[in-house]
Design an enzyme around this catalytic site. Structure first.
Site, short mmCIF file in Angstrom:
data_model
loop_
_atom_site.label_atom_id
_atom_site.label_comp_id
_atom_site.label_asym_id
_atom_site.label_seq_id
_atom_site.Cartn_x
_atom_site.Cartn_y
_atom_site.Cartn_z
CB CYS A 150 19.11 42.20 22.55
SG CYS A 150 18.77 41.82 20.86
CB SER A 186 5.60 38.44 20.05
OG SER A 186 6.62 39.21 20.66
CG ASP A 208 -2.94 38.65 22.57
OD1 ASP A 208 -4.13 38.72 22.94
OD2 ASP A 208 -2.35 37.56 22.40
#
Lengths: 320, 320
Positions: A150, A186, A208
């Site tokens: 989501c 992530s 990152d």
């Protein structure tokens, strides 16, 4: 700064259309769920922020016609059994867990304990793998729709709302010609988001702390999956270079101290922050054309949208 | 030290019975796999140690009647597709990946990409969850046996060989009265191992850098699952206290510098190291009754044993 033509757009205004869509759909489901579908949230930490978030999801749910039940677990060690209980309980339609629980790899284990059929957040491995490979259905007969994790989905919907997705272009190609920077890689949000945007035609710089990678849609790759290229170790210079011609900057750095350098942002870029911390300084407004400071309200809409899809899937499975 | 009655037991002597069992079973499978089952190993890093391990698994396989194919992947980004290819290829019976590949959470994603039916290492979430809950079969009719993650399983088999498991006691209770220290609480080995030992009746002190936990078999718990209790933050004193009456010390610290303090070991304890680094000093022999310095050869036997079970499962599925 006030003479700048940019605008701040709040997640609440973006989520409005989804709230309407969802509320309507709930109404049309009264025959199978007279009191609304039931979402169960598990809270197994003593983090006041998680408690607040849990209460807020509860209120949002109820305001839209869902039922919500918060289950507090005093002993973390009992959470797994509580989830399995909810998996088996036919009266439960959706399950979510307020992470972090253990704050280590055991949390990834727990994510997979939630049954795929009730996993409203879309954290099950099957959903991630389908997303990476652009697979939209769970079955060969294309009766059961797959769902998307989501938070990455919310960012996509925000970019659609902001017209970064150009709907004059064919579906699946509506980011063609766009360049995006995503600061966070992530497994839960950053990497899937970069893949989603690349799958829709964008060039994505995925950033990152270690390095910067370029995600593009793989041409002619067997599994219609994005391609990844290493651009090099992280450096401010490399990031600045990537930002120089980027249309979109998305940040998700989970730290109260991080600020994305405003002077890297191209004039008129679209800036979105999905971290619960403020990743952009107020000066972002002097550069961004559209700035979305937080995404939570869109994310919860996506979660509830996923939930309705799961209810439909269960209903179809019962009829098969 | 030479006047001490303790003995060092090599993994190669422990694995012997399994090697025989496996070789025999391979023979009995000639009707369905005339040339032996095929194991595919994926190597996507340039680590010479992984290369050596890969060659060694290859030789072990072939010496026992398996076929082995090492697939080198130059671009890490293509590993996922290569695994999916092997998942779909009916001529492939088993798949293993030499980790680390990315060295971060993306490796956990890849572990779940290997199809459950070919996952010889037992890394699929379903196998872990079944292990934690003492579930032995994959189906309700108990036709398809679940498998166990091969490294924790190897330690259990070593403890059986060393007679720490007492077979005068009923199965499932053969560690009753035993206390074990396990230094490592990774999701891959340490936590599952602690759970397996607790499920068999032991009291287990599970140690990591943060804290020490006590695993016991939960009495009357609904899902016949071990129970976990936090004993406190890690301290040398707490570890020493746990060791004082422990019958078994198992270490798996992935660092060349770590040494388990010999003076914590109770006289006559059984010591096992599953790390690829030497976690015990040579002085361990002055304390341990039985010392197993490495477990690799037993682990590979378990992996091949798992593979035969998976071949049998596929065979049964085809007949159902």
């Amino acid at each position: 700064m006030s003479d700048k033509p940019g605008r701040t757009i709040l997640a609440s205004s973006i989520s409005k259309t989804y709230v309407e869509e969802i509320t309507k759909k709930i109404e049309s489901m009264r025959n199978i769920r007279p009191n609304g579908p039931l979402l169960v949230g598990f809270l197994a930490n003593n983090d006041p922020a998680a408690e607040m978030y849990a209460n807020w999801t509860g209120k949002t749910c109820e305001s839209m016609g869902f039922r919500y039940e918060l289950r507090r677990i005093e002993e973390k060690d009992f959470l797994e059994e509580a989830i399995i209980d909810a998996n088996r309980d036919t009266s439960v339609d959706g399950i979510m867990v307020y992470f972090p629980v253990f704050g280590n790899a055991q949390d990834q284990y727990l994510q997979q304990v939630v049954s795929r059929e009730k996993d409203v957040e879309g954290l099950n491995h099957v959903y991630y793998q389908n997303m990476y490979h652009n697979i939209r259905y769970l079955d060969n007969d294309k009766q059961l729709k797959s769902i998307l994790p989501c938070t990455p989905l919310a960012v996509v919907k925000i970019l659609e709302f902001l017209k970064v997705y150009n709907n004059l272009l064919p579906e699946g190609n509506r980011l063609y010609g766009k360049k995006c920077v995503v600061v966070n890689r992530s497994e839960i949000v950053g990497r899937p988001l970069a893949a989603l945007l690349a799958n829709d035609g964008a060039i994505v710089y995925s950033v990152d702390i270690n390095n910067i990678q370029k995600f593009t849609r793989g041409e002619g790759l067997k599994f219609s999956k994005h391609q990844v290229e290493d651009l090099g170790n992280y450096s401010d210079d490399l990031l600045r270079e990537c930002c120089a011609d980027s249309d979109v900057i998305v940040t998700g750095v989970p730290s109260p101290d991080y600020r994305f350098p405003t002077d890297y942002i191209r004039d008129g870029a679209v800036c979105i922050n999905f971290s619960s911390h403020k990743n952009f300084d107020d000066s972002v407004k002097s550069k961004a054309s559209l700035y979305v400071p937080s995404t939570g309200k869109v994310t919860i809409s996506m979660l509830l949208r996923n939930m309705l899809r799961l209810v439909e899937n269960r209903q179809k499975l019962n009829q098969l």
